[in-house]
Write a protein that holds these residues in place. Structure first.
Motif, PDB file in Angstrom:
ATOM      1  N   ASP A 192      28.758 -18.506 -61.647  1.00  0.00           N
ATOM      2  CA  ASP A 192      28.530 -17.359 -60.772  1.00  0.00           C
ATOM      3  C   ASP A 192      29.749 -16.446 -60.796  1.00  0.00           C
ATOM      4  OD1 ASP A 192      27.811 -15.548 -58.890  1.00  0.00           O
ATOM      5  OD2 ASP A 192      27.593 -16.974 -57.232  1.00  0.00           O
ATOM      6  N   LEU A 193      29.699 -15.423 -61.651  1.00  0.00           N
ATOM      7  CA  LEU A 193      30.827 -14.504 -61.790  1.00  0.00           C
ATOM      8  C   LEU A 193      30.927 -13.506 -60.641  1.00  0.00           C
ATOM      9  CD1 LEU A 193      30.550 -13.731 -65.617  1.00  0.00           C
ATOM     10  CD2 LEU A 193      31.955 -15.468 -64.486  1.00  0.00           C
ATOM     11  N   SER A 194      29.884 -13.434 -59.817  1.00  0.00           N
ATOM     12  CA  SER A 194      29.913 -12.490 -58.697  1.00  0.00           C
ATOM     13  C   SER A 194      30.997 -12.838 -57.684  1.00  0.00           C
ATOM     14  CB  SER A 194      28.548 -12.441 -58.006  1.00  0.00           C
ATOM     15  OG  SER A 194      28.273 -13.652 -57.334  1.00  0.00           O
ATOM     16  N   LYS A 195      31.408 -14.105 -57.638  1.00  0.00           N
ATOM     17  CA  LYS A 195      32.405 -14.533 -56.660  1.00  0.00           C
ATOM     18  C   LYS A 195      33.818 -14.087 -57.028  1.00  0.00           C
ATOM     19  CE  LYS A 195      29.270 -16.499 -54.198  1.00  0.00           C
ATOM     20  NZ  LYS A 195      28.773 -15.816 -52.993  1.00  0.00           N
ATOM     21  N   LEU A 196      33.974 -13.431 -58.170  1.00  0.00           N
ATOM     22  CA  LEU A 196      35.269 -12.853 -58.508  1.00  0.00           C
ATOM     23  C   LEU A 196      35.522 -11.552 -57.756  1.00  0.00           C
ATOM     24  CD1 LEU A 196      35.320 -13.455 -62.363  1.00  0.00           C
ATOM     25  CD2 LEU A 196      36.732 -14.602 -60.648  1.00  0.00           C
ATOM     26  N   GLN A 197      34.521 -11.076 -57.054  1.00  0.00           N
ATOM     27  CA  GLN A 197      34.675  -9.856 -56.265  1.00  0.00           C
ATOM     28  C   GLN A 197      35.571 -10.127 -55.064  1.00  0.00           C
ATOM     29  OE1 GLN A 197      30.996  -8.356 -54.704  1.00  0.00           O
ATOM     30  NE2 GLN A 197      31.876  -6.442 -53.979  1.00  0.00           N
ATOM     31  N   ILE A 198      36.472  -9.189 -54.757  1.00  0.00           N
ATOM     32  CA  ILE A 198      37.283  -9.312 -53.545  1.00  0.00           C
ATOM     33  C   ILE A 198      36.725  -8.343 -52.509  1.00  0.00           C
ATOM     34  CG2 ILE A 198      39.358 -10.119 -54.705  1.00  0.00           C
ATOM     35  CD1 ILE A 198      40.479  -7.300 -54.565  1.00  0.00           C
ATOM     36  N   ASP A 199      36.492  -8.843 -51.310  1.00  0.00           N
ATOM     37  CA  ASP A 199      35.888  -8.006 -50.282  1.00  0.00           C
ATOM     38  C   ASP A 199      36.964  -7.222 -49.528  1.00  0.00           C
ATOM     39  OD1 ASP A 199      37.055  -9.822 -48.480  1.00  0.00           O
ATOM     40  OD2 ASP A 199      35.206 -10.976 -48.286  1.00  0.00           O
ATOM     41  N   GLN A 200      36.505  -6.323 -48.694  1.00  0.00           N
ATOM     42  CA  GLN A 200      37.422  -5.447 -47.970  1.00  0.00           C
ATOM     43  C   GLN A 200      38.317  -6.229 -47.021  1.00  0.00           C
ATOM     44  OE1 GLN A 200      38.071  -2.322 -48.616  1.00  0.00           O
ATOM     45  NE2 GLN A 200      39.655  -2.305 -47.029  1.00  0.00           N
ATOM     46  N   GLN A 235      48.288  -0.599 -53.631  1.00  0.00           N
ATOM     47  CA  GLN A 235      46.882  -0.513 -53.999  1.00  0.00           C
ATOM     48  C   GLN A 235      46.419  -1.913 -54.423  1.00  0.00           C
ATOM     49  OE1 GLN A 235      45.216   2.833 -56.344  1.00  0.00           O
ATOM     50  NE2 GLN A 235      44.768   1.298 -57.903  1.00  0.00           N
ATOM     51  N   VAL A 236      45.330  -2.374 -53.839  1.00  0.00           N
ATOM     52  CA  VAL A 236      44.815  -3.710 -54.132  1.00  0.00           C
ATOM     53  C   VAL A 236      43.435  -3.577 -54.765  1.00  0.00           C
ATOM     54  CG1 VAL A 236      44.112  -5.926 -53.151  1.00  0.00           C
ATOM     55  CG2 VAL A 236      46.104  -4.736 -52.222  1.00  0.00           C
ATOM     56  N   ARG A 237      43.246  -4.227 -55.876  1.00  0.00           N
ATOM     57  CA  ARG A 237      41.945  -4.197 -56.545  1.00  0.00           C
ATOM     58  C   ARG A 237      41.736  -5.466 -57.354  1.00  0.00           C
ATOM     59  NH1 ARG A 237      41.819  -2.963 -62.105  1.00  0.00           N
ATOM     60  NH2 ARG A 237      43.722  -2.059 -62.994  1.00  0.00           N
ATOM     61  N   GLU A 238      40.533  -5.604 -57.905  1.00  0.00           N
ATOM     62  CA  GLU A 238      40.240  -6.701 -58.809  1.00  0.00           C
ATOM     63  C   GLU A 238      40.813  -6.387 -60.192  1.00  0.00           C
ATOM     64  OE1 GLU A 238      36.066  -6.385 -58.757  1.00  0.00           O
ATOM     65  OE2 GLU A 238      35.855  -7.066 -56.688  1.00  0.00           O
ATOM     66  N   PRO A 239      41.132  -7.409 -60.959  1.00  0.00           N
ATOM     67  CA  PRO A 239      41.436  -7.154 -62.371  1.00  0.00           C
ATOM     68  C   PRO A 239      40.198  -6.619 -63.080  1.00  0.00           C
ATOM     69  CG  PRO A 239      42.069  -9.390 -61.706  1.00  0.00           C
ATOM     70  CD  PRO A 239      41.221  -8.831 -60.611  1.00  0.00           C
ATOM     71  N   THR A 240      40.397  -6.080 -64.254  1.00  0.00           N
ATOM     72  CA  THR A 240      39.273  -5.812 -65.140  1.00  0.00           C
ATOM     73  C   THR A 240      38.921  -7.128 -65.828  1.00  0.00           C
ATOM     74  OG1 THR A 240      40.005  -3.540 -65.514  1.00  0.00           O
ATOM     75  CG2 THR A 240      38.488  -4.486 -67.139  1.00  0.00           C
ATOM     76  N   SER A 264      31.451 -12.400 -79.011  1.00  0.00           N
ATOM     77  CA  SER A 264      30.867 -11.199 -78.440  1.00  0.00           C
ATOM     78  C   SER A 264      31.458 -11.008 -77.054  1.00  0.00           C
ATOM     79  CB  SER A 264      29.343 -11.306 -78.347  1.00  0.00           C
ATOM     80  OG  SER A 264      28.772 -11.442 -79.630  1.00  0.00           O
ATOM     81  N   GLN A 265      31.458  -9.758 -76.588  1.00  0.00           N
ATOM     82  CA  GLN A 265      32.070  -9.488 -75.282  1.00  0.00           C
ATOM     83  C   GLN A 265      31.298  -8.403 -74.550  1.00  0.00           C
ATOM     84  OE1 GLN A 265      33.820  -6.518 -74.319  1.00  0.00           O
ATOM     85  NE2 GLN A 265      33.588  -5.443 -76.277  1.00  0.00           N
ATOM     86  N   ARG A 266      31.466  -8.410 -73.240  1.00  0.00           N
ATOM     87  CA  ARG A 266      30.950  -7.337 -72.389  1.00  0.00           C
ATOM     88  C   ARG A 266      31.808  -7.273 -71.140  1.00  0.00           C
ATOM     89  NH1 ARG A 266      28.255  -8.973 -67.761  1.00  0.00           N
ATOM     90  NH2 ARG A 266      27.388 -11.091 -67.740  1.00  0.00           N
ATOM     91  N   GLN A 267      31.830  -6.116 -70.518  1.00  0.00           N
ATOM     92  CA  GLN A 267      32.571  -5.991 -69.273  1.00  0.00           C
ATOM     93  C   GLN A 267      31.839  -6.721 -68.164  1.00  0.00           C
ATOM     94  OE1 GLN A 267      33.437  -1.999 -68.021  1.00  0.00           O
ATOM     95  NE2 GLN A 267      34.827  -2.650 -66.391  1.00  0.00           N
ATOM     96  N   VAL A 268      32.587  -7.400 -67.332  1.00  0.00           N
ATOM     97  CA  VAL A 268      32.040  -8.108 -66.172  1.00  0.00           C
ATOM     98  C   VAL A 268      32.488  -7.371 -64.913  1.00  0.00           C
ATOM     99  CG1 VAL A 268      32.177 -10.217 -64.795  1.00  0.00           C
ATOM    100  CG2 VAL A 268      31.894 -10.365 -67.277  1.00  0.00           C
ATOM    101  N   ILE A 269      31.523  -6.871 -64.160  1.00  0.00           N
ATOM    102  CA  ILE A 269      31.808  -6.230 -62.870  1.00  0.00           C
ATOM    103  C   ILE A 269      31.262  -7.166 -61.794  1.00  0.00           C
ATOM    104  CG2 ILE A 269      31.435  -4.198 -61.420  1.00  0.00           C
ATOM    105  CD1 ILE A 269      30.985  -2.602 -63.994  1.00  0.00           C
ATOM    106  N   PRO A 270      32.130  -7.885 -61.082  1.00  0.00           N
ATOM    107  CA  PRO A 270      31.659  -8.924 -60.161  1.00  0.00           C
ATOM    108  C   PRO A 270      30.588  -8.472 -59.185  1.00  0.00           C
ATOM    109  CG  PRO A 270      34.026  -9.106 -60.444  1.00  0.00           C
ATOM    110  CD  PRO A 270      33.607  -7.849 -61.150  1.00  0.00           C
ATOM    111  N   SER A 271      30.704  -7.258 -58.661  1.00  0.00           N
ATOM    112  CA  SER A 271      29.723  -6.793 -57.678  1.00  0.00           C
ATOM    113  C   SER A 271      28.336  -6.617 -58.268  1.00  0.00           C
ATOM    114  CB  SER A 271      30.184  -5.465 -57.060  1.00  0.00           C
ATOM    115  OG  SER A 271      30.282  -4.455 -58.060  1.00  0.00           O
ATOM    116  N   LYS A 272      28.251  -6.570 -59.605  1.00  0.00           N
ATOM    117  CA  LYS A 272      26.958  -6.401 -60.266  1.00  0.00           C
ATOM    118  C   LYS A 272      26.466  -7.677 -60.940  1.00  0.00           C
ATOM    119  CE  LYS A 272      27.674  -1.468 -61.085  1.00  0.00           C
ATOM    120  NZ  LYS A 272      27.725  -0.373 -62.098  1.00  0.00           N
ATOM    121  N   GLU A 273      27.232  -8.757 -60.777  1.00  0.00           N
ATOM    122  CA  GLU A 273      26.838 -10.036 -61.368  1.00  0.00           C
ATOM    123  C   GLU A 273      26.063 -10.829 -60.325  1.00  0.00           C
ATOM    124  OE1 GLU A 273      27.513 -11.107 -64.524  1.00  0.00           O
ATOM    125  OE2 GLU A 273      28.481  -9.193 -64.965  1.00  0.00           O
ATOM    126  N   SER A 274      24.758 -10.906 -60.494  1.00  0.00           N
ATOM    127  CA  SER A 274      23.941 -11.550 -59.466  1.00  0.00           C
ATOM    128  C   SER A 274      23.341 -12.875 -59.899  1.00  0.00           C
ATOM    129  CB  SER A 274      22.790 -10.619 -59.047  1.00  0.00           C
ATOM    130  OG  SER A 274      22.008 -10.260 -60.168  1.00  0.00           O
TER     131      SER A 274
END
Length: 220
Positions: A47-55, A76-81, A165-175
């Motif tokens: 579950d890659l969605s849990k890499l998201q950091i909430d507010q 400034q605080v954000r998630e890594p790419t 192979s690779q693709r960008q992972v955006i945690p908020s969009k990984e469901s």
């Protein structure tokens, strides 16, 4: 980085970026903190969605660091790419090992290497020393090291081919969790891009994470 880790037990890893360093230019007086949350169990379940950091976590870190920062410093605080990586490998198992067990060992070794967080058993990753903390920020991935990693797995006789192979992972969009082995892949993996050349270049604000690795057994 040390102070940010103290801010909350929900912070697993931190990288601090300062002006003048890295590919992305930060304005003078700004520090950028890249936060990886404590999400090992979720990652092991795919579950890659849990890499998201909430507010709430962002604000906790900012509030804690506020007492230490210079008045002229902005945080400034954000998630890594994140880059998701899928390995396709063709291997020849030796005649003394059950093929399914060998395949599972290879996939497990790949997941322990290509991950933003240290494996749960804190075991050594082949060729990476005793204290693997997860993929280092900005470290390129070489096809040759995947060959070496797989060849070192017990029960592997030969490694015939490795493709990435690779693709960008955006945690908020990984469901959806990873598809189970042998099942169709999740729709998100349709956007995979083959890695050409001998390495996958990784920017300095980026970490790698595993997608669904595919290991084919070949008899010679």
């Amino acid at each position: 980085e040390n102070l940010a880790r103290r801010a909350s037990r929900a912070v697993a890893r931190v990288k601090c970026r300062a002006p003048g360093k890295g590919d992305r230019t930060l304005p003078p007086g700004m520090l950028e903190l890249l936060i990886v949350p404590t999400a090992l169990d979720a990652l092991e379940a795919g579950d890659l969605s849990k890499l998201q950091i909430d507010q709430a976590l962002r604000q906790t870190v900012v509030n804690y660091l506020d007492r230490y920062r210079l008045l002229t410093t902005t945080l400034q605080v954000r998630e890594p790419t994140y880059l998701g990586v899928k390995v396709y490998a063709e291997i020849v198992p030796d005649e003394y090992s059950p093929p399914d067990i060998v395949r599972a060992r290879v996939i497990d070794s790949l997941r322990k290497l290509i991950t933003p967080l240290a494996p749960g058993d804190e075991g050594q990753v082949s060729g990476e020393g005793p204290a693997w903390e997860g993929w280092p920020f900005g470290r390129d991935l070489y096809v040759a090291e995947i060959y070496s990693l797989i060849q070192a797995v017990p029960g592997v006789k030969h490694v015939l081919e490795v493709r990435l192979s690779q693709r960008q992972v955006i945690p908020s969009k990984e469901s959806l969790p990873r598809a189970e082995e042998g099942q169709p892949e999740a729709a998100a993996e349709e956007s995979l891009t083959p890695v050409t050349g001998r390495r996958l270049e990784v920017p300095d604000d980026t970490l790698l994470c595993s997608l669904d690795h595919e290991v084919e057994l070949v008899a010679l």
